[in-house]
Design a protein around this motif. Sequence first.
Motif, PDB file in Angstrom:
ATOM      1  N   GLN A   4       0.846  -1.187   0.000  1.00  0.00           N
ATOM      2  CA  GLN A   4       0.000   0.000   0.000  1.00  0.00           C
ATOM      3  C   GLN A   4       0.884   1.241   0.000  1.00  0.00           C
ATOM      4  OE1 GLN A   4      -3.163  -0.255  -0.277  1.00  0.00           O
ATOM      5  NE2 GLN A   4      -3.977   1.779   0.155  1.00  0.00           N
ATOM      6  N   VAL A   5       0.483   2.244  -0.748  1.00  0.00           N
ATOM      7  CA  VAL A   5       1.219   3.506  -0.830  1.00  0.00           C
ATOM      8  C   VAL A   5       0.280   4.630  -0.410  1.00  0.00           C
ATOM      9  CG1 VAL A   5       2.382   5.133  -2.361  1.00  0.00           C
ATOM     10  CG2 VAL A   5       2.705   2.668  -2.669  1.00  0.00           C
ATOM     11  N   GLN A   6       0.752   5.486   0.463  1.00  0.00           N
ATOM     12  CA  GLN A   6      -0.011   6.670   0.857  1.00  0.00           C
ATOM     13  C   GLN A   6       0.750   7.904   0.414  1.00  0.00           C
ATOM     14  OE1 GLN A   6      -0.402   5.838   5.091  1.00  0.00           O
ATOM     15  NE2 GLN A   6      -2.528   5.232   4.772  1.00  0.00           N
ATOM     16  N   TYR A  58      -3.034   4.874 -12.601  1.00  0.00           N
ATOM     17  CA  TYR A  58      -2.486   5.130 -11.271  1.00  0.00           C
ATOM     18  C   TYR A  58      -3.477   4.679 -10.189  1.00  0.00           C
ATOM     19  CZ  TYR A  58       1.045   7.964 -13.597  1.00  0.00           C
ATOM     20  OH  TYR A  58       2.075   8.384 -14.390  1.00  0.00           O
ATOM     21  N   TYR A 116      -2.909   4.725  -6.885  1.00  0.00           N
ATOM     22  CA  TYR A 116      -2.742   5.448  -5.621  1.00  0.00           C
ATOM     23  C   TYR A 116      -2.728   6.951  -5.870  1.00  0.00           C
ATOM     24  CZ  TYR A 116      -1.186   0.816  -4.248  1.00  0.00           C
ATOM     25  OH  TYR A 116      -1.111  -0.533  -4.036  1.00  0.00           O
ATOM     26  N   TRP A 117      -3.484   7.679  -5.054  1.00  0.00           N
ATOM     27  CA  TRP A 117      -3.638   9.114  -5.221  1.00  0.00           C
ATOM     28  C   TRP A 117      -3.551   9.837  -3.888  1.00  0.00           C
ATOM     29  CZ3 TRP A 117      -4.507  11.587  -9.928  1.00  0.00           C
ATOM     30  CH2 TRP A 117      -4.693  10.740 -11.023  1.00  0.00           C
ATOM     31  N   ALA A 165       5.613  10.180   0.095  1.00  0.00           N
ATOM     32  CA  ALA A 165       4.992   8.859   0.041  1.00  0.00           C
ATOM     33  C   ALA A 165       5.430   8.006   1.203  1.00  0.00           C
ATOM     34  CB  ALA A 165       5.356   8.171  -1.265  1.00  0.00           C
ATOM     35  N   SER A 209       2.153   4.662  -9.525  1.00  0.00           N
ATOM     36  CA  SER A 209       1.805   3.489 -10.325  1.00  0.00           C
ATOM     37  C   SER A 209       3.060   2.670 -10.576  1.00  0.00           C
ATOM     38  CB  SER A 209       1.195   3.917 -11.655  1.00  0.00           C
ATOM     39  OG  SER A 209       0.985   2.810 -12.499  1.00  0.00           O
ATOM     40  N   TYR A 245       8.016   2.729  -7.836  1.00  0.00           N
ATOM     41  CA  TYR A 245       6.822   3.279  -8.453  1.00  0.00           C
ATOM     42  C   TYR A 245       7.146   4.482  -9.330  1.00  0.00           C
ATOM     43  CZ  TYR A 245       3.625   0.521  -5.577  1.00  0.00           C
ATOM     44  OH  TYR A 245       2.925  -0.498  -5.012  1.00  0.00           O
ATOM     45  N   GLY A 261       4.995   3.778   2.625  1.00  0.00           N
ATOM     46  CA  GLY A 261       4.600   2.462   2.169  1.00  0.00           C
ATOM     47  C   GLY A 261       5.784   1.724   1.591  1.00  0.00           C
ATOM     48  N   ALA A 276       0.196  10.995  -7.897  1.00  0.00           N
ATOM     49  CA  ALA A 276      -0.291   9.633  -8.027  1.00  0.00           C
ATOM     50  C   ALA A 276       0.876   8.690  -8.250  1.00  0.00           C
ATOM     51  CB  ALA A 276      -1.281   9.533  -9.191  1.00  0.00           C
TER      52      ALA A 276
END
Length: 122
Positions: free
Chosen positions: A1-3, A109, A111-112, A24, A99, A32, A26, A97
């Motif tokens: 998971q990426v925040q 993408y 994750y945002w 970021a 990806s 990414y 995670g 974002a």
Amino acid sequence: QVQLVESGGGLVQAGGSLRLSCAASGRAFGSYAMGWFRQAPGKEREFVAAVSWSGDSTSYADSVKGRFTISRGTVRNTVYVQMNSLKPEDTAVYYCAASTVMSRRGSAYPYWGQGTQVTVSS
């Protein structure tokens, strides 16, 4: 998971500069690709810039080419976009974002971030 968390937005006069940051957290963030997108009121979200996971490859929308520069931080969990010669039409909420593939398509993408407001006054 990426925040992802964006920062650096604000109000600036036309011709001015801002630097947006995206931090970021995670696992494996370094693998990414990262993109910046923006959405103005009443308009669809549009691509701004993207950078590969290595930082060696970048891509820009024609509307910002030569004015914006995307880069990855030395710590590698941060991505920046330096925005120079800002115009009123750059006013929008800017999103970063993440990806596994570098793309100009927002749908690529997963994750945002929450977005940061950029307002350019004339």
